[in-house]
Design an enzyme around this catalytic site. Structure first.
Site, PDB file in Angstrom:
ATOM      1  N   GLY A 103     -17.027   2.253  -1.707  1.00 32.86           N
ATOM      2  CA  GLY A 103     -17.829   3.469  -1.553  1.00 32.86           C
ATOM      3  C   GLY A 103     -19.204   3.376  -2.212  1.00 32.86           C
ATOM      4  O   GLY A 103     -20.106   4.140  -1.883  1.00 32.86           O
ATOM      5  N   LEU A 118     -21.663   1.306  -1.909  1.00 32.30           N
ATOM      6  CA  LEU A 118     -22.797   0.962  -1.047  1.00 32.30           C
ATOM      7  C   LEU A 118     -23.127   2.058  -0.033  1.00 32.30           C
ATOM      8  O   LEU A 118     -24.059   1.914   0.739  1.00 32.30           O
ATOM      9  CB  LEU A 118     -22.535  -0.383  -0.336  1.00 32.30           C
ATOM     10  CG  LEU A 118     -22.463  -1.598  -1.269  1.00 32.30           C
ATOM     11  CD1 LEU A 118     -22.131  -2.870  -0.489  1.00 32.30           C
ATOM     12  CD2 LEU A 118     -23.797  -1.790  -2.008  1.00 32.30           C
ATOM     13  N   TYR A 134       0.842  -1.200   0.000  1.00 32.22           N
ATOM     14  CA  TYR A 134       0.000   0.000   0.000  1.00 32.22           C
ATOM     15  C   TYR A 134       0.881   1.255   0.000  1.00 32.22           C
ATOM     16  O   TYR A 134       1.635   1.500   0.931  1.00 32.22           O
ATOM     17  CB  TYR A 134      -0.945   0.025   1.201  1.00 32.22           C
ATOM     18  CG  TYR A 134      -1.988  -1.093   1.200  1.00 32.22           C
ATOM     19  CD1 TYR A 134      -2.235  -1.863   0.062  1.00 32.22           C
ATOM     20  CD2 TYR A 134      -2.733  -1.380   2.331  1.00 32.22           C
ATOM     21  CE1 TYR A 134      -3.187  -2.877   0.060  1.00 32.22           C
ATOM     22  CE2 TYR A 134      -3.691  -2.393   2.337  1.00 32.22           C
ATOM     23  CZ  TYR A 134      -3.907  -3.142   1.194  1.00 32.22           C
ATOM     24  OH  TYR A 134      -4.842  -4.146   1.197  1.00 32.22           O
ATOM     25  N   SER A 155     -13.183  -4.541   0.972  1.00 31.59           N
ATOM     26  CA  SER A 155     -14.135  -3.790   0.140  1.00 31.59           C
ATOM     27  C   SER A 155     -15.587  -4.052   0.559  1.00 31.59           C
ATOM     28  O   SER A 155     -16.453  -4.283  -0.306  1.00 31.59           O
ATOM     29  CB  SER A 155     -13.937  -4.106  -1.349  1.00 31.59           C
ATOM     30  OG  SER A 155     -12.603  -3.863  -1.747  1.00 31.59           O
ATOM     31  N   PRO A 156     -15.887  -3.986   1.852  1.00 34.53           N
ATOM     32  CA  PRO A 156     -17.264  -4.291   2.295  1.00 34.53           C
ATOM     33  C   PRO A 156     -18.263  -3.219   1.869  1.00 34.53           C
ATOM     34  O   PRO A 156     -19.468  -3.465   1.862  1.00 34.53           O
ATOM     35  CB  PRO A 156     -17.133  -4.328   3.827  1.00 34.53           C
ATOM     36  CG  PRO A 156     -15.974  -3.421   4.129  1.00 34.53           C
ATOM     37  CD  PRO A 156     -15.007  -3.608   2.986  1.00 34.53           C
TER      38      PRO A 156
HETATM   39  N1  LIG Z   1      -6.435  -8.276   0.535  1.00 33.94           N
HETATM   40  C1  LIG Z   1      -6.727  -7.599  -0.545  1.00 33.94           C
HETATM   41  O1  LIG Z   1      -6.437  -7.989  -1.690  1.00 33.94           O
HETATM   42  C2  LIG Z   1      -7.452  -6.290  -0.387  1.00 33.94           C
HETATM   43  C3  LIG Z   1      -8.056  -5.669  -1.499  1.00 33.94           C
HETATM   44  C4  LIG Z   1      -8.762  -4.486  -1.283  1.00 33.94           C
HETATM   45  C5  LIG Z   1      -8.809  -3.919  -0.020  1.00 33.94           C
HETATM   46  N2  LIG Z   1      -8.180  -4.533   1.042  1.00 33.94           N
HETATM   47  C6  LIG Z   1      -8.255  -3.976   2.415  1.00 33.94           C
HETATM   48  O2  LIG Z   1      -9.602  -3.743   2.739  1.00 33.94           O
HETATM   49  C7  LIG Z   1      -9.804  -2.374   3.079  1.00 33.94           C
HETATM   50  C8  LIG Z   1     -11.185  -1.940   2.644  1.00 33.94           C
HETATM   51  O3  LIG Z   1     -11.433  -2.180   1.264  1.00 33.94           O
HETATM   52  P1  LIG Z   1     -11.494  -1.000   0.194  1.00 33.94           P
HETATM   53  O4  LIG Z   1     -10.773   0.150   0.724  1.00 33.94           O
HETATM   54  O5  LIG Z   1     -11.116  -1.592  -1.115  1.00 33.94           O
HETATM   55  O6  LIG Z   1     -13.036  -0.670   0.032  1.00 33.94           O
HETATM   56  P2  LIG Z   1     -14.229  -0.195   0.983  1.00 33.94           P
HETATM   57  O7  LIG Z   1     -13.863  -0.324   2.398  1.00 33.94           O
HETATM   58  O8  LIG Z   1     -15.408  -0.911   0.474  1.00 33.94           O
HETATM   59  O9  LIG Z   1     -14.387   1.338   0.571  1.00 33.94           O
HETATM   60  C9  LIG Z   1     -13.550   2.331   1.072  1.00 33.94           C
HETATM   61  C10 LIG Z   1     -13.837   3.673   0.392  1.00 33.94           C
HETATM   62  O10 LIG Z   1     -15.212   3.982   0.500  1.00 33.94           O
HETATM   63  C11 LIG Z   1     -15.383   5.384   0.791  1.00 33.94           C
HETATM   64  N3  LIG Z   1     -15.980   5.435   2.138  1.00 33.94           N
HETATM   65  C12 LIG Z   1     -15.625   4.732   3.249  1.00 33.94           C
HETATM   66  N4  LIG Z   1     -16.459   4.989   4.275  1.00 33.94           N
HETATM   67  C13 LIG Z   1     -17.354   5.870   3.799  1.00 33.94           C
HETATM   68  C14 LIG Z   1     -18.480   6.513   4.371  1.00 33.94           C
HETATM   69  N5  LIG Z   1     -18.856   6.276   5.616  1.00 33.94           N
HETATM   70  N6  LIG Z   1     -19.177   7.378   3.600  1.00 33.94           N
HETATM   71  C15 LIG Z   1     -18.834   7.631   2.333  1.00 33.94           C
HETATM   72  N7  LIG Z   1     -17.787   7.043   1.726  1.00 33.94           N
HETATM   73  C16 LIG Z   1     -17.052   6.164   2.453  1.00 33.94           C
HETATM   74  C17 LIG Z   1     -14.009   6.006   0.738  1.00 33.94           C
HETATM   75  O11 LIG Z   1     -13.674   6.385  -0.615  1.00 33.94           O
HETATM   76  P3  LIG Z   1     -14.128   7.744  -1.301  1.00 33.94           P
HETATM   77  O12 LIG Z   1     -14.272   8.765  -0.229  1.00 33.94           O
HETATM   78  O13 LIG Z   1     -13.075   8.034  -2.317  1.00 33.94           O
HETATM   79  O14 LIG Z   1     -15.419   7.398  -1.970  1.00 33.94           O
HETATM   80  C18 LIG Z   1     -13.114   4.823   1.083  1.00 33.94           C
HETATM   81  O15 LIG Z   1     -11.839   4.995   0.566  1.00 33.94           O
HETATM   82  C19 LIG Z   1      -8.628  -1.645   2.403  1.00 33.94           C
HETATM   83  O16 LIG Z   1      -8.334  -0.392   2.988  1.00 33.94           O
HETATM   84  C20 LIG Z   1      -7.526  -2.653   2.599  1.00 33.94           C
HETATM   85  O17 LIG Z   1      -7.017  -2.567   3.916  1.00 33.94           O
HETATM   86  C21 LIG Z   1      -7.526  -5.712   0.856  1.00 33.94           C
END
Ligand SMILES: NC(=O)c1ccc[n+]([C@@H]2O[C@H](COP(=O)([O-])OP(=O)(O)OC[C@H]3O[C@@H](n4cnc5c(N)ncnc54)[C@H](OP(=O)(O)O)[C@@H]3O)[C@@H](O)[C@H]2O)c1
Length: 314
Positions: free
Chosen positions: A211, A213, A61, A206-207
Site C-alpha cells: 500500500g 506506493l 492465508y 507486494s508490488p
Molecule cells: N509468496 C509470498 O511469500 C508472498 C508474500 C506476500 C504476498 N504474497 C502475495 O502477493 C499478494 C500481494 O502482496 P501484498 O498483499 O503483500 O502487497 P501489495 O499488493 O503490495 O499491497 C496490497 C495492499 O495495498 C493496499 N492497496 C491495494 N490496492 C490499492 C489501491 N489501489 N489503493 C490504495 N490501497 C491499495 C491494500 O491495503 P490497505 O487498504 O490496508 O492499505 C492492500 O491490502 C498477496 O495478496 C499474496 O497473494 C505472497
C-alpha cells in the site's frame, strides 16, 4: 534452455493477477476490521469484470479461509479463473509426500479437482529443493495441478529446482518473489534475468509495498497494524518518490501512483499480483494495464529508488 510449454504458457500470457492474502487474514491485514467477506467478494467480482482472471492464494492465508472464500466465489462464477495456491513448509512436514497431501487439502477447500499453479511458499529448512520437487512432480502426475512453481527461492535454489523437475520432464513454471520499485534485489542479483532466460515466470508479490506506493501513507499517516513497524525506515523517505510517480502518471493522462507502480513491474517483465481488500482497489489497479511507461521514465524511477532506498540491495 527455455521451457515455456502448453501448460505454463498461460502464466506468460497473464499480465496481472489478484493477491488473496487479505481474504481472511487478521494478523497482517485486519480482516474483519473495516472490511470483510462482502468487500472481498466484490473485489473478486471486480477483478473478473476488469479481465483479471488469475488469483493467488495459499493454504496459510487466514488458516485456509482465503482458499475457502475463493472456492465459494469460484462456484458461482461464470468466468474461467486461473487459480494458484501454495504449500507451506511447516517444520513438522518431514517428507515430500506432505506436498501432494497438502494439495489435496487445498483442493478440498477450493472445491476444485485441479489448480493451475501449485507453489512451494518458502524454502524448507528440512526438505531440500530436490525432495520438494519430487513432491511437486507427484502433484503433476496425479493431475492435481496444471503446473508448479516456487516462491521466495534465491537463484541457487531456483536452478536446483528447475534441474530436478527437468529430470521428470516438468518445467519450473514460476518463482514468486518480493519485487517492487523499492525492493529490487531480484533484479540486481540476476534472478529476474535468469527467469527470463529459462522461461520461468517471475511473479511479483507486494508490488505496491503493501500500500505504500499508492501514496496514501506517510510518516504522519502510517499504515495500520504491523506495517507501520515494517516500514518505519522507509515511510519518512517516500514523499519525493511519490511526487515523481505522480508527475509521470500525469504525463500518461492521470495515471495514479498505484498504476505507475504496477506498470513499472509489468515493464520489468514480471507478473504483479496486487492484493486487494475492496473492489475500488482492484478497479484502480486494473488501470495499470493497456499502456507502458517509457524507458526514460523507468530510468528516472530506478535512479531515484537506488539513491533513496538502495533498492538494488533489498
Ligand atoms: N509468496 C509470498 O511469500 C508472498 C508474500 C506476500 C504476498 N504474497 C502475495 O502477493 C499478494 C500481494 O502482496 P501484498 O498483499 O503483500 O502487497 P501489495 O499488493 O503490495 O499491497 C496490497 C495492499 O495495498 C493496499 N492497496 C491495494 N490496492 C490499492 C489501491 N489501489 N489503493 C490504495 N490501497 C491499495 C491494500 O491495503 P490497505 O487498504 O490496508 O492499505 C492492500 O491490502 C498477496 O495478496 C499474496 O497473494 C505472497
Amino acid at each position: 534452455m527455455n521451457v515455456i510449454n502448453e501448460e505454463t504458457r498461460f502464466l506468460h500470457a497473464t499480465e496481472m493477477g489478484l493477491g488473496a492474502w487479505q481474504w481472511g487474514d487478521r494478523i497482517q491485514w485486519g480482516y474483519g476490521h473495516g472490511y470483510g467477506e462482502r468487500e472481498v467478494h466484490a473485489a473478486f467480482q471486480s477483478a473478473l469484470q476488469k479481465g483479471i482472471h488469475f488469483v493467488d492464494t495459499a493454504e496459510a492465508y487466514g488458516n485456509g479461509l482465503s482458499e475457502r472464500l475463493l472456492g465459494k466465489y469460484l462456484k458461482e462464477s461464470e468466468h474461467p479463473v486461473l487459480v494458484a495456491t501454495k504449500y507451506f513448509p511447516w517444520p513438522w512436514r518431514l517428507s515430500a509426500r506432505s506436498i501432494p497431501s497438502a494439495l489435496k487439502g487445498s483442493l478440498r477447500r477450493l472445491g476444485l479437482e485441479r489448480v493451475d499453479l501449485y507453489q512451494i511458499h518458502w524454502p524448507s529448512p528440512i526438505l531440500g529443493p530436490e525432495r520438494m520437487m519430487a513432491g511437486l512432480a507427484e502433484c503433476v502426475k496425479e493431475g492435481w495441478t496444471r503446473c508448479v512453481g516456487v516462491s521466495n527461492f534465491g537463484q541457487n535454489r531456483m536452478i536446483r529446482s528447475y534441474s530436478a523437475l527437468a529430470q521428470s520432464g516438468i518445467p519450473l513454471a514460476s518463482n514468486q518473489v518480493h519485487f517492487s520499485m523499492i525492493r529490487r534485489a531480484v533484479e540486481a542479483n540476476g534472478t529476474l534475468a535468469r527467469c527470463k532466460e529459462l522461461g520461468i515466470r517471475m511473479i511479483a508479490y507486494s508490488p505496491l509495498e503493501k500500500g505504500l506506493l499508492t501514496g496514501k501513507y506517510s510518516d504522519e499517516n502510517p499504515p495500520p497494524g504491523p506495517r507501520s513497524q515494517q516500514y518505519a525506515e522507509w515511510l519518512p523517505k517516500l514523499a519525493p518518490l511519490l511526487k515523481l510517480m505522480t508527475g509521470i502518471g500525469q504525463d500518461h493522462g492521470g495515471k495514479t501512483n498505484a498504476q505507475v507502480a504496477l506498470n513499472w513491474v509489468i515493464c520489468k517483465g514480471a507478473l504483479p499480483i496486487p492484493g486487494a481488500k475492496k473492489p475500488a482497489q482492484v478497479e484502480e489497479n486494473a488501470g495499470a494495464l493497456g499502456w507502458r511507461l517509457s524507458e526514460d521514465e523507468i530510468r528516472r524511477l530506478d535512479e531515484h529508488c537506488e539513491q533513496v532506498f538502495h533498492s538494488g540491495s533489498h
